[in-house]
Design an enzyme around this catalytic site. Structure first.
Site, PDB file in Angstrom:
ATOM      1  N   ASN A 117      -6.762  -3.982  -3.604  1.00 34.71           N
ATOM      2  CA  ASN A 117      -5.391  -5.000  -3.145  1.00 34.71           C
ATOM      3  C   ASN A 117      -6.076  -6.086  -1.611  1.00 34.71           C
ATOM      4  O   ASN A 117      -5.239  -5.538  -0.601  1.00 34.71           O
ATOM      5  CB  ASN A 117      -4.627  -4.704  -3.765  1.00 34.71           C
ATOM      6  CG  ASN A 117      -3.135  -6.100  -3.794  1.00 34.71           C
ATOM      7  OD1 ASN A 117      -3.262  -7.313  -3.057  1.00 34.71           O
ATOM      8  ND2 ASN A 117      -1.467  -5.586  -3.917  1.00 34.71           N
ATOM      9  N   HIS A 129      -4.976 -12.138  -8.941  1.00 32.55           N
ATOM     10  CA  HIS A 129      -4.950 -11.945  -8.679  1.00 32.55           C
ATOM     11  C   HIS A 129      -5.714  -9.672  -8.573  1.00 32.55           C
ATOM     12  O   HIS A 129      -5.260  -9.478 -10.152  1.00 32.55           O
ATOM     13  CB  HIS A 129      -3.234 -11.788  -8.053  1.00 32.55           C
ATOM     14  CG  HIS A 129      -3.356 -10.696  -7.072  1.00 32.55           C
ATOM     15  ND1 HIS A 129      -3.495 -10.388  -5.531  1.00 32.55           N
ATOM     16  CD2 HIS A 129      -2.099  -9.815  -6.940  1.00 32.55           C
ATOM     17  CE1 HIS A 129      -3.109  -9.440  -5.030  1.00 32.55           C
ATOM     18  NE2 HIS A 129      -2.543  -9.114  -5.749  1.00 32.55           N
ATOM     19  N   CYS A 149       1.294 -11.587  -2.333  1.00 34.05           N
ATOM     20  CA  CYS A 149      -0.367 -11.663  -2.815  1.00 34.05           C
ATOM     21  C   CYS A 149      -0.060 -12.929  -3.633  1.00 34.05           C
ATOM     22  O   CYS A 149      -1.149 -13.297  -4.274  1.00 34.05           O
ATOM     23  CB  CYS A 149       0.418 -10.467  -4.085  1.00 34.05           C
ATOM     24  SG  CYS A 149       0.027  -8.786  -2.754  1.00 34.05           S
TER      25      CYS A 149
HETATM   26  O1  UT7 Z   1      -0.152  -7.230  -5.407  1.00 39.26           O
HETATM   27  C1  UT7 Z   1       1.233  -7.257  -5.576  1.00 39.26           C
HETATM   28  C2  UT7 Z   1       1.839  -5.303  -5.413  1.00 39.26           C
HETATM   29  N1  UT7 Z   1       1.646  -4.186  -5.993  1.00 39.26           N
HETATM   30  C3  UT7 Z   1       1.111  -3.998  -6.774  1.00 39.26           C
HETATM   31  O2  UT7 Z   1       1.389  -4.765  -7.523  1.00 39.26           O
HETATM   32  C4  UT7 Z   1       1.256  -2.586  -7.374  1.00 39.26           C
HETATM   33  C5  UT7 Z   1       1.828  -2.272  -8.400  1.00 39.26           C
HETATM   34  N2  UT7 Z   1       1.907  -0.820  -9.016  1.00 39.26           N
HETATM   35  C6  UT7 Z   1       1.122   0.031  -9.144  1.00 39.26           C
HETATM   36  O3  UT7 Z   1      -0.035   0.137  -9.410  1.00 39.26           O
HETATM   37  C7  UT7 Z   1       1.368   1.081  -9.275  1.00 39.26           C
HETATM   38  O4  UT7 Z   1       2.754   1.695  -9.742  1.00 39.26           O
HETATM   39  C8  UT7 Z   1       0.706   2.472  -8.743  1.00 39.26           C
HETATM   40  C9  UT7 Z   1      -0.924   2.148  -8.519  1.00 39.26           C
HETATM   41  C10 UT7 Z   1       1.053   1.928  -7.102  1.00 39.26           C
HETATM   42  C11 UT7 Z   1       1.380   3.886  -9.116  1.00 39.26           C
HETATM   43  O5  UT7 Z   1       0.638   3.804 -10.306  1.00 39.26           O
HETATM   44  P1  UT7 Z   1       1.834   4.596 -11.536  1.00 39.26           P
HETATM   45  O6  UT7 Z   1       1.258   5.010 -12.967  1.00 39.26           O
HETATM   46  O7  UT7 Z   1       3.229   3.920 -11.674  1.00 39.26           O
HETATM   47  O8  UT7 Z   1       2.660   6.663 -10.225  1.00 39.26           O
HETATM   48  P2  UT7 Z   1       3.739   6.748  -9.885  1.00 39.26           P
HETATM   49  O9  UT7 Z   1       4.349   5.872  -8.762  1.00 39.26           O
HETATM   50  O10 UT7 Z   1       4.058   6.890 -11.496  1.00 39.26           O
HETATM   51  O11 UT7 Z   1       3.212   8.099  -9.693  1.00 39.26           O
HETATM   52  C12 UT7 Z   1       2.291   8.703 -10.412  1.00 39.26           C
HETATM   53  C13 UT7 Z   1       2.643  10.397  -9.365  1.00 39.26           C
HETATM   54  C14 UT7 Z   1       3.614  10.990  -8.696  1.00 39.26           C
HETATM   55  O12 UT7 Z   1       4.250  12.274  -8.536  1.00 39.26           O
HETATM   56  P3  UT7 Z   1       5.037  12.884  -9.483  1.00 39.26           P
HETATM   57  O13 UT7 Z   1       6.256  12.098  -8.903  1.00 39.26           O
HETATM   58  O14 UT7 Z   1       4.825  12.500 -11.142  1.00 39.26           O
HETATM   59  O15 UT7 Z   1       5.031  14.291  -9.095  1.00 39.26           O
HETATM   60  C15 UT7 Z   1       3.164  10.380  -7.391  1.00 39.26           C
HETATM   61  O16 UT7 Z   1       3.803  10.994  -6.357  1.00 39.26           O
HETATM   62  O17 UT7 Z   1       1.582  10.077  -9.063  1.00 39.26           O
HETATM   63  C16 UT7 Z   1       1.869  10.222  -7.694  1.00 39.26           C
HETATM   64  N3  UT7 Z   1       1.149   9.649  -6.721  1.00 39.26           N
HETATM   65  C17 UT7 Z   1      -0.030   9.949  -5.921  1.00 39.26           C
HETATM   66  N4  UT7 Z   1      -0.811  11.399  -6.246  1.00 39.26           N
HETATM   67  C18 UT7 Z   1      -2.335  11.205  -5.298  1.00 39.26           C
HETATM   68  C19 UT7 Z   1       1.056   8.303  -6.011  1.00 39.26           C
HETATM   69  N5  UT7 Z   1       0.447   8.203  -5.244  1.00 39.26           N
HETATM   70  C20 UT7 Z   1      -0.596   9.287  -4.736  1.00 39.26           C
HETATM   71  C21 UT7 Z   1      -2.015   8.060  -4.248  1.00 39.26           C
HETATM   72  N6  UT7 Z   1      -2.280   9.982  -5.090  1.00 39.26           N
HETATM   73  N7  UT7 Z   1      -2.563   8.117  -3.600  1.00 39.26           N
END
Ligand code: UT7
Length: 325
Positions: free
Chosen positions: A282, A252, A115
């Site tokens: 992204n 980005h 990225c």
């Molecule tokens: O370009 C550089 C690379 N990428 C990034 O910069 C991305 C960086 N990270 C992020 O943008 C965020 O961490 C994410 C968008 C990937 C995730 O958001 P988060 O607030 O950190 O959520 P999380 O991973 O802690 O997940 C929260 C909950 C989980 O459920 P439990 O364990 O709390 O029951 C996940 O299983 O959300 C769940 N979850 C989803 N639910 C619905 C994860 N993906 C999804 C989904 N739909 N697509």
């Protein structure tokens, strides 16, 4: 003393026709439109058609950048193309774009910094210009991340999209003053210890397959905000500027929450920040030139502005670039 400075003489972008909305993602994996918007700001993504390759997107963006610069392909001395989703293992996607543009001179190569790729490509091109080795350089970010997504993994497949953006960098004589137009500085960093936080689980040497993107989102998020704020501060301090001097930030586009948290940390006015993640998701190395092109077309950047580009991605890699427009 007269030096060469790299000036943006043209910009262009291209997005595949097909749009996939969050509602459509609900049919593929266990997710909701509300979750995706709340956690990422993403509303839709563009997905390349079958047979549409990274080089096809790149060529279309490059043609628009050349037209905006009033140059033809054979005016270009060098193509530096950032991608993590090349058409083939080799030759480089840059050489495929070179051929597609009908360019029969100069040189072309790819840069891979995920990225942060566009910032790495820009810094590379800028150094060729400053060294007097190139007069006009095409710098391209182009990706078909849809091809390395695990479409059963809801934690990653909702986050990415396909697209391409390109700029033409042209050498311009400068006194070296920060008031003169062009790239004032670029700042690159990497830390290879974080490989397992964001990677593709395949490759030529390891599995002889392409593999799928894997990410520990929370950890990437945490590192992104700290590294991005630091690398913007580094660029401003290097040039003796403060956040008040910044007219436009082109981050980005990974996640709206990362954009907001970084800007809050830096105390930059949100109206100065380009946001396209809701429409493009992204697009990795393509996201900065896509956002830059949109800001130019909306006339949100004017001559003399201080424009900051910043990115962070797999590796980890991160970097910034400060431009006097
Ligand atoms: O370009 C550089 C690379 N990428 C990034 O910069 C991305 C960086 N990270 C992020 O943008 C965020 O961490 C994410 C968008 C990937 C995730 O958001 P988060 O607030 O950190 O959520 P999380 O991973 O802690 O997940 C929260 C909950 C989980 O459920 P439990 O364990 O709390 O029951 C996940 O299983 O959300 C769940 N979850 C989803 N639910 C619905 C994860 N993906 C999804 C989904 N739909 N697509």
């Amino acid at each position: 003393m007269t030096v060469f400075r790299s000036v943006v003489s043209g910009c262009g972008s291209y997005l595949p026709e097909k749009i996939v909305t969050n509602k459509q993602m609900e049919e593929l994996v266990d997710t909701t439109d509300e979750w995706i918007i709340e956690r990422t700001g993403i509303e839709q993504r563009h997905i390349a058609a079958e047979g549409e390759l990274t080089s096809d997107l790149a060529r279309k963006a490059a043609e628009k950048a050349l037209a905006a610069a009033s140059l033809s392909a054979n005016d270009i001395d060098l193509i530096v193309l950032a991608t993590s989703t090349p058409d083939q293992t080799f030759p480089s996607t840059a050489t495929r774009v070179q051929a597609a543009l009908g360019m029969d001179k100069g040189a072309a190569f790819d840069v891979q910094a995920v990225c942060s790729g566009f910032i790495y490509a820009l810094a590379t091109a800028d150094n060729f210009i400053k060294a007097g080795q190139a007069k006009h350089v095409l710098v391209i970010g182009a990706e078909t991340f849809s091809r390395i997504l695990d479409w059963n993994d809801r934690t990653t497949c909702v986050l990415f999209g396909d697209g391409a953006g390109a700029i033409v960098l042209s050498a311009q004589e400068s006194s070296g003053s920060p008031e003169d137009q062009g790239i004032l500085s670029s700042h690159l960093h990497s830390d290879g210890r974080y490989n397992e936080y964001l990677y593709v689980d395949g490759g030529v040497s390891s599995t002889q397959s392409t593999g799928y993107l894997r990410m520990r989102g929370k950890e990437v998020f945490r590192h992104a905000v700290v590294n991005l704020a630091n690398v913007v501060t580094e660029a401003l301090e290097f040039n003796g500027l403060t956040v008040e001097d910044v007219d436009m930030v082109i981050p980005h586009q990974a996640n709206k929450r990362i954009l907001d948290a970084t800007i809050r940390k830096l105390k930059i006015d949100p109206v100065k920040v380009a946001v396209t993640v809701h429409k493009h998701a992204n697009t990795s190395a393509a996201s900065i030139p896509l956002a830059l092109d949109e800001m130019i077309r909306q006339q949100r950047i004017k001559r003399g502005d201080i424009v900051v580009l910043e990115a962070m991605g797999g590796g980890f890699t991160w970097g910034s670039c400060l431009i006097r427009w």
